[in-house]
Design an enzyme around this catalytic site. Structure first.
Site, PDB file in Angstrom:
ATOM      1  N   TYR A  47       0.826  -1.215   0.000  1.00  0.00           N
ATOM      2  CA  TYR A  47       0.000   0.000   0.000  1.00  0.00           C
ATOM      3  C   TYR A  47       0.857   1.261   0.000  1.00  0.00           C
ATOM      4  CZ  TYR A  47      -3.157  -3.686   1.500  1.00  0.00           C
ATOM      5  OH  TYR A  47      -3.850  -4.849   1.578  1.00  0.00           O
TER       6      TYR A  47
ATOM      7  N   HIS B 201      -6.105   1.921  -0.364  1.00  0.00           N
ATOM      8  CA  HIS B 201      -5.962   1.783   1.094  1.00  0.00           C
ATOM      9  C   HIS B 201      -6.053   3.124   1.808  1.00  0.00           C
ATOM     10  CE1 HIS B 201      -4.761  -0.832   4.557  1.00  0.00           C
ATOM     11  NE2 HIS B 201      -5.217  -1.762   3.752  1.00  0.00           N
TER      12      HIS B 201
HETATM   13 MG    MG Z   1      -8.575  -3.411   1.365  1.00  0.00          MG
END
Ligand code: MG
Length: 398
Positions: free
Chosen positions: A158, A206
């Site tokens: 992320y 995210h």
């Molecule tokens: Mg997720």
């Protein structure tokens, strides 16, 4: 036939793959009849255990196992203050266990209790990752060769790990928004032309970018035809989904951080998303999720229940039963489980060619080997992976 009642509510904590999992077991007055439910809040699991054992157990002993909906509402309202990730996971453990018991009593898989399977198989998506585009390309090729047709593509997860730059802030990851946007667009530019035939990419933002930056990223990703774009904004930026609706072509997936039906009113009520991503144990279990799926169906929103590694195999099985029974099923997130998890949780479903077959065992169909579970004790550790900062040291969402 008299209805059995609850004689005990206990928890099993275990970490077979390093992540703490919490399973609730409900025992009954009928010999050998028990149910299992997922109560996994990996990052606060001992708090959930306290709620189950000290508060729900005494409130629920003696209640009929058939009173699933009433027990859900009673457990949910029992503390006066309701909802939230800790309480909901505790309630979910009991709720799923009662559905497991209902299926076992009927001799039917849970999905048959909910009207029966409405499809022959369930499509799953899984995660490809790489620290470079080359590494990611290899990860995608490997999964495609295994038969996965829906693959989430992430560059350095992320966001890049902070490494030496963590400094005094102890950041686990540092996001430089302009760089992150460029790198994700560049990633898809390089990955898309090489995708094997029939493979559809997904991506999870995210919630790490400011909404303005997230919107800029999403607009640049529109031309790649992603299957869906996940967590574009934080739940705190819910108003931005209205703007996204007007400006984006890419289907939007959202919901893993939501705990209450009321929080979802704008997204579901106004039809602002395309896939509902609620994590069933954080939403209180199967009972509220079945209701949510029906509510979403009326708005043409499809289900994509959250299915990460910090979910117990009992919860993973519950997702699959709901997938088979929901007319508005979209896709199921699926992580490849370790051998020890398959050994510890007999009956855990397996994907083949990117799909999962209909369940056949009664109830949720997953058991737990308690002796083996004890050999992998869960521990309480400070949570660090959530410490995500911008380049200037300011915190962003995890
Ligand atoms: Mg997720």
């Amino acid at each position: 036939m008299s209805t059995p009642s609850i004689t005990d509510v206990t928890t099993i904590a275990t970490a077979p793959s390093g992540i703490p999992l919490l399973v609730v077991r409900v025992d009954t007055t009928e010999d050998g009849l028990y149910g299992l439910g997922c109560a996994t809040f990996a990052w606060r699991w001992s708090a959930v255990r306290e709620v189950v054992e000290n508060y729900l157990r005494p409130a629920l002993i003696g209640r009929p196992v058939a009173a699933i909906r009433d027990t859900f509402h009673l457990a949910h309202r029992n503390a006066y203050w309701r909802s939230g990730p800790v309480l909901n996971n505790a309630v979910s453990g009991v709720d799923m266990a009662l559905w497991d018991i209902a299926g076992k009593r009927a001799g039917m898989p849970c999905c048959d209790l909910w009207g029966g399977a409405v499809r022959n198989s369930v499509d799953v998506y899984t995660h490809a990752n790489g620290t470079s585009v080359e590494e990611l390309r290899e990860s995608v090729a490997r999964l495609a060769a295994e038969g996965y047709r829906f693959i989430r593509c992430q560059l350095a997860g992320y966001g890049p790990p902070a490494g030496d730059a963590a400094g005094a802030t102890g950041a686990a990851s540092i996001i430089k928004p302009a760089d992150r946007i460029d790198s994700i667009v560049d990633m898809f530019e390089h990955i898309i032309p090489d995708l094997p035939d029939g493979v559809r990419p997904l991506h999870d933002v995210h919630e790490r970018l400011h909404p303005t930056d997230a919107m800029r990223l999403a607009e640049r990703l529109d031309r790649f035809g992603l299957f869906f774009l996940e967590d574009l904004f934080a739940p705190e930026a819910i108003d931005w989904f209205r703007r996204a609706r007007e400006r984006l072509q890419t289907p939007i997936a959202m919901g893993e951080l939501f705990c209450s039906p009321a929080e979802l009113n704008p997204l579901v009520g106004e039809g602002l998303i395309d896939y509902i991503r609620v994590h069933p144990s954080f939403y209180g279990g199967i009972t509220p999720c079945l209701e949510l799926a029906t509510r979403c169906e009326a708005k043409h929103i499809r289900t994509a229940w959250h299915g990460p590694g910090d979910l117990s195999p009992v919860g993973a099985a519950a997702n699959i039963h709901m997938d088979f029974a929901a007319p508005n099923f979209g896709i199921q997130e699926w992580v490849v489980r370790s051998e020890v998890e398959y050994e510890m949780f007999p009956g855990l479903p397996a994907a083949h060619d990117g799909q999962i077959d209909p369940p056949t065992a009664p109830g949720l169909g997953v058991d737990i080997d308690r002796r083996l579970a004890e050999r992998f004790p869960a521990t309480v550790e400070p949570t660090r992976w959530t410490h995500t900062r911008f380049g200037d040291g300011g915190l962003t969402y995890p």
